[in-house]
Design an enzyme around this catalytic site. Structure first.
Site, PDB file in Angstrom:
ATOM      1  N   HIS A  35       5.801   1.262  -1.527  1.00 15.61           N
ATOM      2  CA  HIS A  35       4.729  -0.104  -2.037  1.00 15.61           C
ATOM      3  C   HIS A  35       5.867  -0.845  -2.623  1.00 15.61           C
ATOM      4  O   HIS A  35       5.351  -2.269  -2.983  1.00 15.61           O
ATOM      5  CB  HIS A  35       3.856   0.560  -2.965  1.00 15.61           C
ATOM      6  CG  HIS A  35       2.760   1.118  -2.601  1.00 15.61           C
ATOM      7  ND1 HIS A  35       2.007   0.815  -1.533  1.00 15.61           N
ATOM      8  CD2 HIS A  35       2.315   2.498  -2.826  1.00 15.61           C
ATOM      9  CE1 HIS A  35       1.198   1.734  -1.143  1.00 15.61           C
ATOM     10  NE2 HIS A  35       1.155   2.724  -2.127  1.00 15.61           N
ATOM     11  N   HIS A  86      -2.251   5.135   1.874  1.00 13.61           N
ATOM     12  CA  HIS A  86      -2.105   3.797   1.589  1.00 13.61           C
ATOM     13  C   HIS A  86      -1.079   2.985   2.444  1.00 13.61           C
ATOM     14  O   HIS A  86      -0.309   3.410   3.032  1.00 13.61           O
ATOM     15  CB  HIS A  86      -1.871   3.726  -0.075  1.00 13.61           C
ATOM     16  CG  HIS A  86      -2.292   4.423  -0.886  1.00 13.61           C
ATOM     17  ND1 HIS A  86      -2.027   5.611  -1.195  1.00 13.61           N
ATOM     18  CD2 HIS A  86      -3.553   4.123  -1.439  1.00 13.61           C
ATOM     19  CE1 HIS A  86      -3.199   6.035  -2.221  1.00 13.61           C
ATOM     20  NE2 HIS A  86      -3.980   5.117  -2.428  1.00 13.61           N
ATOM     21  N   ASP A  98       1.389   7.885   4.954  1.00 13.20           N
ATOM     22  CA  ASP A  98       0.552   8.155   3.682  1.00 13.20           C
ATOM     23  C   ASP A  98      -0.865   7.399   3.839  1.00 13.20           C
ATOM     24  O   ASP A  98      -1.051   6.268   4.590  1.00 13.20           O
ATOM     25  CB  ASP A  98       1.442   6.966   2.678  1.00 13.20           C
ATOM     26  CG  ASP A  98       1.049   7.212   1.327  1.00 13.20           C
ATOM     27  OD1 ASP A  98       1.496   7.982   0.509  1.00 13.20           O
ATOM     28  OD2 ASP A  98      -0.055   6.366   0.899  1.00 13.20           O
ATOM     29  N   ASP A 142      -1.624  11.917   0.921  1.00 12.73           N
ATOM     30  CA  ASP A 142      -3.085  11.584   0.272  1.00 12.73           C
ATOM     31  C   ASP A 142      -3.938  11.260   1.188  1.00 12.73           C
ATOM     32  O   ASP A 142      -5.144  11.035   0.929  1.00 12.73           O
ATOM     33  CB  ASP A 142      -2.712  10.590  -0.820  1.00 12.73           C
ATOM     34  CG  ASP A 142      -1.597   9.385  -0.194  1.00 12.73           C
ATOM     35  OD1 ASP A 142      -1.422   9.596   0.857  1.00 12.73           O
ATOM     36  OD2 ASP A 142      -1.392   8.444  -1.257  1.00 12.73           O
TER      37      ASP A 142
HETATM   38 ZN   LIG Z   1      -0.408   6.784  -1.195  1.00  7.96          ZN
END
Ligand SMILES: [Zn+2]
Length: 308
Positions: free
Chosen positions: A122, A161, A159, A243
């Site tokens: 991120h 996200h 991931d 996740d």
């Molecule tokens: Zn994540």
């Protein structure tokens, strides 16, 4: 050939406030789960400042240094904190992926897993966010290109996200194919299919909340794997977030531990077909401690079984 496990005790000194999901226990659980495995254990060096500067401006680095607290925490954004040990941890995390690239490209090991935190995908060019300080996966790709002279590197990010930071750092980099699957809608909100990079070299694969194995396998088999075959990377970097697991508290995909084994095994087969099996994987998210440990172990066991 072997699999390297690259980590450093400094990554346990990045301490987040009580109740924060990205916590020290994550890495402790992973290291415990990997303890019985026959891995080449490697101590992560600090990344050189020049390596960090391949992806982040000097002003960003000096801002982080200024923000680094002597005690307690510095809050860098809504959910990103620095403790006194965080900057060293971030340099070790970045150093781990650089070392992984050096070892894999140098033929010392077939593949490598960097068990590190803080995570990286991120972190944008000059913005820390989403628990991330340095863009480790993008840095690994740039190091392979600019230091080792490769021409084509792929980053695959599973991931849950969106890897907005990796996308930002590599938006204008035609030598890197970025493939990322993510739950949508979900924080940080980006990752639509029309976000495809300055050279059409970014593939975003949104997955609907509640979806599981069938949707994930369809996305990878019909979109990701053909793109990898067309691109013919010389190295595959994996942003390994766990996740998307059905037990994860931060998202609502329904991947089982076996699905992380499947995606890893498929990427290993592709790496064998395309680039001598060369893979460098780095830890991103995963917030249910037991699911994280089990899925990470499944991931690393597939790396160990990978064909050359
Ligand atoms: Zn994540």
């Amino acid at each position: 050939m072997t699999t390297a496990l690259i980590t450093h005790a400094d990554c346990l000194n990045h301490v987040t406030p009580e109740g924060h999901p990205e916590r020290v226990a994550r890495l402790e659980h992973i290291l415990h789960a990997l303890e019985p495995l026959d891995l080449k254990r490697v101590t992560a060096p600090m990344a050189a400042e020049d390596d960090i500067l391949r992806i982040h401006p000097a002003s960003y680095l000096s801002d982080l240094r200024k923000a680094s607290p002597v005690e307690g925490w510095a809050q860098i954004d809504g959910d990103t904190f620095m403790s006194p040990g965080s900057l060293d941890a971030a340099f070790r995390a970045a150093g781990a992926v650089v070392r992984g690239v050096d070892m894999v490209l140098g033929g010392e090991v077939q593949n490598a897993f960097a068990a590190v935190r803080p995570p990286g995908h991120h972190a944008e060019t000059d913005t820390a966010m989403g628990f991330c300080l340095f863009g480790n996966a993008a840095l690994a790709a740039k190091h392979a290109l600019d230091h080792h002279g490769l021409s084509r590197v792929a980053v695959v990010d599973f991931d849950v996200h969106h890897g907005n930071g990796t996308q930002d750092l590599l938006w204008d980099e035609p030598r890197v194919l970025v493939i990322t699957s993510q739950q949508m809608p979900l924080w940080p909100g980006s990752g639509r299919p029309d976000e495809d990079g300055a050279h059409g070299q970014i593939l975003n694969m949104p997955l609907p909340p509640g979806s599981g194995r069938a949707e994930m396998q369809a996305a990878y088999e019909t979109q990701a794997f053909p793109r990898l075959r067309d691109f013919k990377p010389e190295l595959i970097i994996i942003s390994a977030g766990f996740d998307a697991h059905q037990d994860d508290p931060l998202a609502s995909l329904n991947w089982a531990t076996a699905d992380f084994a499947w995606i890893t095994a498929e990427l290993c087969k592709l790496a064998s077909e395309l680039c001598g099996g060369r893979i460098v994987s780095t830890l991103e998210g995963g917030y249910d401690l037991n699911a994280l440990a089990a899925a990470t172990r499944a991931h690393v066991e597939e790396l160990m079984k990978a064909p050359a």
